[in-house]
Design an enzyme around this catalytic site. Structure first.
Site, PDB file in Angstrom:
ATOM      1  N   CYS A  15     -10.667  -0.392   3.634  1.00  0.00           N
ATOM      2  CA  CYS A  15      -9.252  -0.450   3.268  1.00  0.00           C
ATOM      3  C   CYS A  15      -8.741   0.969   3.111  1.00  0.00           C
ATOM      4  CB  CYS A  15      -9.088  -1.221   1.953  1.00  0.00           C
ATOM      5  SG  CYS A  15      -7.366  -1.400   1.432  1.00  0.00           S
ATOM      6  N   HIS A  20      -6.928 -10.049   4.838  1.00  0.00           N
ATOM      7  CA  HIS A  20      -6.968  -8.808   4.044  1.00  0.00           C
ATOM      8  C   HIS A  20      -5.547  -8.326   3.718  1.00  0.00           C
ATOM      9  CE1 HIS A  20      -8.773  -4.604   3.394  1.00  0.00           C
ATOM     10  NE2 HIS A  20      -7.478  -4.352   3.534  1.00  0.00           N
ATOM     11  N   GLU A  21      -4.668  -8.377   4.729  1.00  0.00           N
ATOM     12  CA  GLU A  21      -3.284  -7.905   4.516  1.00  0.00           C
ATOM     13  C   GLU A  21      -2.513  -8.868   3.608  1.00  0.00           C
ATOM     14  OE1 GLU A  21      -2.980  -5.025   5.285  1.00  0.00           O
ATOM     15  OE2 GLU A  21      -4.458  -4.809   6.894  1.00  0.00           O
ATOM     16  N   GLN A  66       0.813  -1.217   0.000  1.00  0.00           N
ATOM     17  CA  GLN A  66       0.000   0.000   0.000  1.00  0.00           C
ATOM     18  C   GLN A  66       0.847   1.268   0.000  1.00  0.00           C
ATOM     19  OE1 GLN A  66      -2.458  -1.723   3.399  1.00  0.00           O
ATOM     20  NE2 GLN A  66      -3.948  -0.388   2.423  1.00  0.00           N
TER      21      GLN A  66
HETATM   22  O1  GNR Z   1      -8.151  -0.152   8.823  1.00  0.00           O
HETATM   23  C1  GNR Z   1      -8.632  -1.161   8.286  1.00  0.00           C
HETATM   24  N1  GNR Z   1      -9.792  -1.681   8.766  1.00  0.00           N
HETATM   25  C2  GNR Z   1     -10.303  -2.883   8.345  1.00  0.00           C
HETATM   26  C3  GNR Z   1     -11.611  -3.161   8.697  1.00  0.00           C
HETATM   27  C4  GNR Z   1     -12.184  -4.361   8.319  1.00  0.00           C
HETATM   28  C5  GNR Z   1     -11.450  -5.278   7.607  1.00  0.00           C
HETATM   29  C6  GNR Z   1     -10.148  -5.010   7.235  1.00  0.00           C
HETATM   30  C7  GNR Z   1      -9.575  -3.815   7.607  1.00  0.00           C
HETATM   31  S1  GNR Z   1      -7.924  -3.481   7.180  1.00  0.00           S
HETATM   32  C8  GNR Z   1      -7.967  -1.752   7.100  1.00  0.00           C
HETATM   33  C9  GNR Z   1      -6.566  -1.178   6.890  1.00  0.00           C
HETATM   34  C10 GNR Z   1      -6.044  -1.635   5.556  1.00  0.00           C
HETATM   35  O2  GNR Z   1      -6.405  -1.189   4.494  1.00  0.00           O
HETATM   36  N2  GNR Z   1      -5.180  -2.600   5.570  1.00  0.00           N
HETATM   37  O3  GNR Z   1      -4.699  -3.081   4.414  1.00  0.00           O
HETATM   38 NI    NI Z   2      -6.258  -2.737   2.955  1.00  0.00          NI
END
Ligand code: GNR
Ligand code: NI
Length: 170
Positions: free
Chosen positions: A92, A134-135, A51
């Site tokens: 995100c 997600h990461e 990112q």
């Molecule tokens: O801050 C973030 N909150 C979030 C909320 C629900 C599911 C995933 C996330 S990750 C996100 C930060 C981000 O973009 N990480 O890549």
């Molecule tokens: Ni994200």
């Protein structure tokens, strides 16, 4: 310390597959510190190096959002531990302002190296499991919007492209 610029969808650099970290040296430790500063400043609970346009397998996370549960994941790997899946709303930092429901495995095991270079494992459920998946997706060039309907994805892309044009004029 420094705040880093966060790439936003549909920036094609977010589609890069990250390479393994080879050395945990002073420059990597400084990058980790800058990623935490950037994540906290943006009120996020996780940030993948992708990112910030660094294409290494490196993630910082803190579900508490206040510095008390900081986690560094270097070269992370995930195993799904059972078939249970859970839907939850995701956002995100690279798709600012949009939240959509995504279904993911609810019970996973993470293996990674920490900031000290030592391997560790943890089992995760619920929000921690969501955030880890997600990461890890970011490190593969994937975004949560890839799981939603093409119509919603196109609408979000158009709105963010318009925002970027306005940001650029300002
Ligand atoms: O801050 C973030 N909150 C979030 C909320 C629900 C599911 C995933 C996330 S990750 C996100 C930060 C981000 O973009 N990480 O890549
Ligand atoms: Ni994200």
């Amino acid at each position: 310390m420094a705040l880093l610029n966060i790439l936003e969808f549909p920036d094609p650099r977010l589609r890069t597959r990250a390479a393994a970290v080879k050395n945990i040296d002073d420059s990597l430790l400084a990058l980790i510190d800058d990623m935490f500063e950037t994540m906290y400043a943006a009120a996020g609970i996780g940030l993948a190096a992708t990112q910030i346009n660094v294409h290494l397998r490196l993630v910082v996370m803190d579900l508490s959002g206040e510095g008390t549960e900081s986690l560094v994941l270097i070269n992370p790997e995930v195993d799904i531990l059972d078939d249970e899946r859970e839907r939850s709303d995701e956002g995100c930092l690279s798709v600012p302002g949009y939240y959509e429901t995504v279904e993911r495995a609810n019970h996973i095991r993470l293996r990674a190296l920490g900031r000290d270079g030592k391997p560790f494992e943890l089992e995760a459920k619920d929000l921690l499991a969501v955030c880890i998946q997600h990461e890890l997706d970011h490190l593969e060039g994937k975004l949560f919007v890839d799981y939603i309907s093409p119509l919603k994805r196109t609408r979000i892309r158009s709105k963010l492209e318009k925002k970027h044009r306005l940001d650029h004029q300002a």
